[in-house]
Design a protein around this motif. Structure first.
Motif, PDB file in Angstrom:
ATOM      1  N   LEU A 155       0.266  11.216   7.783  1.00 18.47           N
ATOM      2  CA  LEU A 155       0.272  10.328   9.083  1.00 18.47           C
ATOM      3  C   LEU A 155      -0.609   9.386   8.882  1.00 18.47           C
ATOM      4  CD1 LEU A 155       1.448   9.415  11.854  1.00 18.47           C
ATOM      5  CD2 LEU A 155      -0.092  11.201  12.746  1.00 18.47           C
ATOM      6  N   ALA A 156      -1.896   9.798   8.357  1.00 19.46           N
ATOM      7  CA  ALA A 156      -3.044   8.604   8.355  1.00 19.46           C
ATOM      8  C   ALA A 156      -2.767   7.626   7.131  1.00 19.46           C
ATOM      9  CB  ALA A 156      -4.437   9.434   7.790  1.00 19.46           C
ATOM     10  N   ARG A 157      -1.978   7.952   6.015  1.00 20.70           N
ATOM     11  CA  ARG A 157      -1.793   7.113   5.194  1.00 20.70           C
ATOM     12  C   ARG A 157      -0.788   6.178   5.498  1.00 20.70           C
ATOM     13  NH1 ARG A 157      -2.932  11.468   1.037  1.00 20.70           N
ATOM     14  NH2 ARG A 157      -4.696  10.667  -0.140  1.00 20.70           N
ATOM     15  N   TRP A 158       0.345   6.738   6.272  1.00 16.95           N
ATOM     16  CA  TRP A 158       1.250   5.907   6.904  1.00 16.95           C
ATOM     17  C   TRP A 158       0.801   4.853   7.762  1.00 16.95           C
ATOM     18  CZ3 TRP A 158       3.418   4.812  11.518  1.00 16.95           C
ATOM     19  CH2 TRP A 158       4.676   4.229  11.727  1.00 16.95           C
ATOM     20  N   ILE A 159      -0.109   5.362   8.553  1.00 13.16           N
ATOM     21  CA  ILE A 159      -0.730   4.334   9.653  1.00 13.16           C
ATOM     22  C   ILE A 159      -1.569   3.190   8.735  1.00 13.16           C
ATOM     23  CG2 ILE A 159      -2.392   4.128  11.671  1.00 13.16           C
ATOM     24  CD1 ILE A 159      -1.420   6.785  12.471  1.00 13.16           C
ATOM     25  N   ALA A 160      -2.233   3.616   7.925  1.00 13.32           N
ATOM     26  CA  ALA A 160      -3.052   2.707   7.164  1.00 13.32           C
ATOM     27  C   ALA A 160      -2.202   1.804   6.246  1.00 13.32           C
ATOM     28  CB  ALA A 160      -4.159   3.708   6.279  1.00 13.32           C
ATOM     29  N   CYS A 161      -1.387   2.199   5.706  1.00 18.04           N
ATOM     30  CA  CYS A 161      -0.281   1.307   4.971  1.00 18.04           C
ATOM     31  C   CYS A 161       0.158   0.392   5.752  1.00 18.04           C
ATOM     32  CB  CYS A 161       0.759   1.985   4.366  1.00 18.04           C
ATOM     33  SG  CYS A 161       0.295   3.261   2.756  1.00 18.04           S
ATOM     34  N   ARG A 162       0.463   0.531   6.855  1.00 16.75           N
ATOM     35  CA  ARG A 162       1.063  -0.352   7.965  1.00 16.75           C
ATOM     36  C   ARG A 162       0.371  -1.265   8.963  1.00 16.75           C
ATOM     37  NH1 ARG A 162       4.110   2.780   5.950  1.00 16.75           N
ATOM     38  NH2 ARG A 162       6.365   2.681   5.729  1.00 16.75           N
ATOM     39  N   SER A 163      -1.003  -0.749   8.797  1.00 15.17           N
ATOM     40  CA  SER A 163      -1.888  -1.427   9.635  1.00 15.17           C
ATOM     41  C   SER A 163      -2.659  -2.561   8.380  1.00 15.17           C
ATOM     42  CB  SER A 163      -3.012  -0.787  10.033  1.00 15.17           C
ATOM     43  OG  SER A 163      -3.738  -0.185   8.901  1.00 15.17           O
ATOM     44  N   MET A 164      -2.340  -2.683   7.186  1.00 19.08           N
ATOM     45  CA  MET A 164      -2.878  -3.197   6.225  1.00 19.08           C
ATOM     46  C   MET A 164      -1.837  -4.198   5.393  1.00 19.08           C
ATOM     47  SD  MET A 164      -6.001  -2.864   6.251  1.00 19.08           S
ATOM     48  CE  MET A 164      -6.678  -3.621   4.575  1.00 19.08           C
ATOM     49  N   PRO A 165      -1.854  -5.446   5.069  1.00 18.05           N
ATOM     50  CA  PRO A 165      -0.918  -6.252   4.257  1.00 18.05           C
ATOM     51  C   PRO A 165      -0.534  -5.510   3.079  1.00 18.05           C
ATOM     52  CG  PRO A 165      -2.953  -7.407   4.039  1.00 18.05           C
ATOM     53  CD  PRO A 165      -3.030  -6.380   5.107  1.00 18.05           C
ATOM     54  N   PRO A 166       0.764  -5.666   2.475  1.00 17.87           N
ATOM     55  CA  PRO A 166       0.887  -4.964   0.918  1.00 17.87           C
ATOM     56  C   PRO A 166      -0.103  -5.312   0.127  1.00 17.87           C
ATOM     57  CG  PRO A 166       2.873  -6.323   2.060  1.00 17.87           C
ATOM     58  CD  PRO A 166       1.856  -6.548   2.937  1.00 17.87           C
ATOM     59  N   GLU A 167      -0.322  -4.423  -0.603  1.00 25.94           N
ATOM     60  CA  GLU A 167      -1.310  -4.673  -1.926  1.00 25.94           C
ATOM     61  C   GLU A 167      -0.838  -5.699  -2.929  1.00 25.94           C
ATOM     62  OE1 GLU A 167      -4.074  -1.852  -4.807  1.00 25.94           O
ATOM     63  OE2 GLU A 167      -2.082  -1.275  -3.994  1.00 25.94           O
ATOM     64  N   ARG A 168      -1.502  -6.634  -3.208  1.00 28.91           N
ATOM     65  CA  ARG A 168      -0.992  -7.696  -4.202  1.00 28.91           C
ATOM     66  C   ARG A 168      -1.422  -7.506  -5.686  1.00 28.91           C
ATOM     67  NH1 ARG A 168       0.036 -12.399  -1.150  1.00 28.91           N
ATOM     68  NH2 ARG A 168      -0.676 -13.683  -2.825  1.00 28.91           N
ATOM     69  N   CYS A 169      -0.364  -7.240  -6.374  1.00 29.27           N
ATOM     70  CA  CYS A 169      -0.382  -6.856  -7.694  1.00 29.27           C
ATOM     71  C   CYS A 169      -0.188  -8.027  -8.622  1.00 29.27           C
ATOM     72  CB  CYS A 169       0.396  -5.438  -7.995  1.00 29.27           C
ATOM     73  SG  CYS A 169       0.048  -4.125  -6.863  1.00 29.27           S
ATOM     74  N   LEU A 170      -1.070  -8.043  -9.847  1.00 30.55           N
ATOM     75  CA  LEU A 170      -0.678  -8.981 -10.677  1.00 30.55           C
ATOM     76  C   LEU A 170      -0.415  -8.030 -11.967  1.00 30.55           C
ATOM     77  CD1 LEU A 170      -0.715 -11.864 -12.161  1.00 30.55           C
ATOM     78  CD2 LEU A 170      -3.144 -11.278 -12.671  1.00 30.55           C
ATOM     79  N   PHE A 171       0.782  -8.396 -12.587  1.00 33.64           N
ATOM     80  CA  PHE A 171       1.215  -7.503 -13.927  1.00 33.64           C
ATOM     81  C   PHE A 171       0.965  -8.313 -14.906  1.00 33.64           C
ATOM     82  CE2 PHE A 171       4.498  -6.453 -17.046  1.00 33.64           C
ATOM     83  CZ  PHE A 171       4.070  -5.108 -17.247  1.00 33.64           C
ATOM     84  N   VAL A 172       0.299  -7.619 -16.197  1.00 33.94           N
ATOM     85  CA  VAL A 172       0.105  -8.152 -17.426  1.00 33.94           C
ATOM     86  C   VAL A 172       0.949  -7.369 -18.329  1.00 33.94           C
ATOM     87  CG1 VAL A 172      -1.663  -8.806 -19.200  1.00 33.94           C
ATOM     88  CG2 VAL A 172      -2.448  -8.941 -16.677  1.00 33.94           C
ATOM     89  N   GLY A 173       2.008  -7.926 -19.036  1.00 32.42           N
ATOM     90  CA  GLY A 173       2.683  -7.111 -20.179  1.00 32.42           C
ATOM     91  C   GLY A 173       3.929  -7.933 -20.422  1.00 32.42           C
ATOM     92  N   CYS A 174       4.881  -7.196 -20.947  1.00 27.57           N
ATOM     93  CA  CYS A 174       6.161  -7.761 -21.450  1.00 27.57           C
ATOM     94  C   CYS A 174       7.049  -7.904 -20.258  1.00 27.57           C
ATOM     95  CB  CYS A 174       6.799  -7.150 -22.327  1.00 27.57           C
ATOM     96  SG  CYS A 174       7.426  -5.321 -22.063  1.00 27.57           S
ATOM     97  N   ASP A 175       8.218  -8.393 -20.520  1.00 28.59           N
ATOM     98  CA  ASP A 175       8.937  -8.843 -19.542  1.00 28.59           C
ATOM     99  C   ASP A 175       9.896  -7.660 -19.142  1.00 28.59           C
ATOM    100  OD1 ASP A 175       8.175 -11.731 -19.454  1.00 28.59           O
ATOM    101  OD2 ASP A 175       9.776 -12.543 -20.767  1.00 28.59           O
ATOM    102  N   ASP A 176      10.477  -6.981 -20.087  1.00 27.18           N
ATOM    103  CA  ASP A 176      11.286  -5.767 -19.690  1.00 27.18           C
ATOM    104  C   ASP A 176      10.333  -4.686 -18.616  1.00 27.18           C
ATOM    105  OD1 ASP A 176      13.346  -6.619 -21.190  1.00 27.18           O
ATOM    106  OD2 ASP A 176      12.533  -5.482 -23.095  1.00 27.18           O
TER     107      ASP A 176
END
Length: 484
Positions: A155-176
């Motif tokens: 429940l705590a993780r569910w509340i924390a996830c929805r109280s914060m904006p989505p985690e912004r990820c940058l990917f480094v690697g091949c297209d596939d």
């Protein structure tokens, strides 16, 4: 193209040379990425700490409710004790390492944590209780704490996830690999989004410039996490990327391709400063097979006994709904390629298999599989049974007969099995299961090739806890009525 032109936010970036970066979302977060990352981790850590305190309080109350003891004022000191024990088990630093922040995978650690906490409480019971704790009170305290900790942390993780904006990820690697990662992120509780990507194929000699570009992208896109696919041909660039990302205080995840072959069940071996990865044998040892079989027989027997009234009601409804047999028997390919008859409650009209060819054009399943969302062959009772996954209960008989397991690779019909060749057929080293990774991932929405990989990794990394975890994850899947 100059570096400033490469980082321009006014137009899409696509450099024809090997090194290029593509921003997918041009609005960065407020403040520096490092500050945002620290704030996100602070929220998760405190949410989990509060969850553990609440779980400890519930366990103490349950202990008092079933026994002849009373809590003292000093019992309040036992609540932060749970946090101290959890800190010793590294239960608060895990989330910053993960994109998909789940609770069930921590159950073994929580069990250990609960055991240590109860031991400390029992040793200090004169401070926390008026009266002596008996065996029943100790068992209730321990069991309640385990269950409450799992539920409260979820429940705590569910509340924390929805109280914060989505985690912004940058990917480094091949297209596939980027496409595979993007297809996985919307599922589950990851609450993460890809905001940019970099490709380094053939970029030998450009390591300094690549590191600079990465640092600029992190700042311009407000990145919280960099996901790097190690480049075996350019290991020095991979190391530079990891150093650059860590220097900006954002989190770093690696996407190693080797785990697609060996699975996650590896042991880190330190050989005088040289790190080796010990890969476990493929398949199960004799003792593991006996343990798995004993677990299957026990749970299947208890399940059939507990579900006997429900099975009788379902049988009556099927007979009243449409003519035909009660049980649908279909030949599937089992362990070592041996065919067997899999049982299910009949959910379609009699002779439905003969209409399969006529409905082939309406197939909604992923490549290699066959299933229709609004299948006209399904009866009214059958649709209800399928939505609740109750049509699969007769497979408990298959489990008792040794033809199936509670958890295992997906049992395929001969046509589907014929599409699998080479090393992928090693999935047949284990008995097919009623549920598994494929079921939780969406059953027929998972392409056949992806399902085979899931089965392979299950076989490569089997453990008793793996089966228990997958069974527990199957329950909310059935309640939510997801999948085809």
């Amino acid at each position: 193209m100059s570096l400033s032109g490469l980082m321009s936010e006014r137009e899409p970036i696509c450099e024809p040379r090997p090194l290029h970066a593509v921003p997918l979302a041009l609005s960065g977060g407020s403040g520096s990425p490092g500050c945002e990352v620290v704030r996100r981790e602070w929220v998760f850590r405190w949410a989990l700490a509060v969850a553990d305190v609440v779980a400890a309080a519930l366990a103490l109350v349950a202990c008092v409710a079933v026994g002849d003891v009373r809590l003292t004022v000093l019992a309040l000191l036992a609540l932060p004790l749970m946090v101290v024990v959890g800190k010793g088990q590294s239960l608060y630093g895990r989330d910053e390492l993960l994109v998909n922040k789940t609770t069930l995978e921590q159950a073994p650690q929580l069990l250990h944590c609960a055991t240590v906490f109860v031991l400390l409480v029992v040793l200090s019971q004169s401070l926390f209780f008026e009266g002596a704790l008996g065996a029943s009170e100790i068992v209730v305290l321990w069991a309640t704490l385990i269950v409450a900790a799992i539920l409260m942390r979820g429940l705590a993780r569910w509340i924390a996830c929805r109280s914060m904006p989505p985690e912004r990820c940058l990917f480094v690697g091949c297209d596939d690999s980027y496409e595979r990662l993007r297809s996985k992120l919307p599922d589950g509780n990851s609450r993460a989004t890809l905001v940019g990507r970099m490709s380094l194929s053939g970029s030998d000699g450009l390591a300094p410039r690549a590191a600079v570009v990465l640092g600029r992208l992190i700042d311009d896109l407000g990145v919280h996490r960099v996901i790097i696919e190690p480049n075996e041909a350019l290991p020095h660039i991979t190391m530079d990327f990891v150093r650059e990302a860590k220097a900006t205080s954002v989190r770093v995840s690696l996407l190693p391709r080797i785990l697609e072959v060996v699975g996650a069940s590896i042991e880190v071996d330190d050989l005088n400063g040289l790190t080796l990865l010990g890969v476990r044998r493929f398949g199960l040892s004799r003792s593991s097979r006996l343990l798995k079989r004993g677990f299957d027989v026990t749970i299947a027997t208890l399940g059939l006994i507990a579900c006997a009234p429900l099975l009788a009601i379902i049988a009556i409804l099927i007979k009243l709904d449409s003519p035909g047999p009660l049980i649908f028997r279909q030949t599937r390919v089992g362990r070592a390629g041996q065919p067997f008859e899999m049982w299910k409650f009949r959910t379609m009209i009699s002779g439905a298999e003969k209409l399969k060819a006529e409905l082939a054009a309406r197939n909604d399943a992923a490549a290699g599989l066959f299933k229709i969302v609004d299948d006209p062959r399904i009866t009214r009772t059958g649709r209800w049974l399928r939505n609740a996954s109750l049509d699969e209960l007769p497979q408990l008989v298959n489990v008792l007969r040794g033809e199936m397991s509670l958890v295992g690779p997906r049992p395929l019909v001969s046509d589907e099995d014929g599409l699998i060749s080479g090393h992928d057929r090693s999935r047949l080293k284990l008995t097919p299961g009623m549920t598994g990774h494929w079921q939780i991932a969406g059953s027929s929405r998972v392409p056949l090739a992806e399902m085979v990989k899931l089965d392979y990794l299950y076989v490569a990394g089997w453990s008793p806890w793996t089966d228990i975890r997958l069974l527990l994850r199957t329950v909310p899947h059935m309640i939510a009525r997801r999948g085809l």
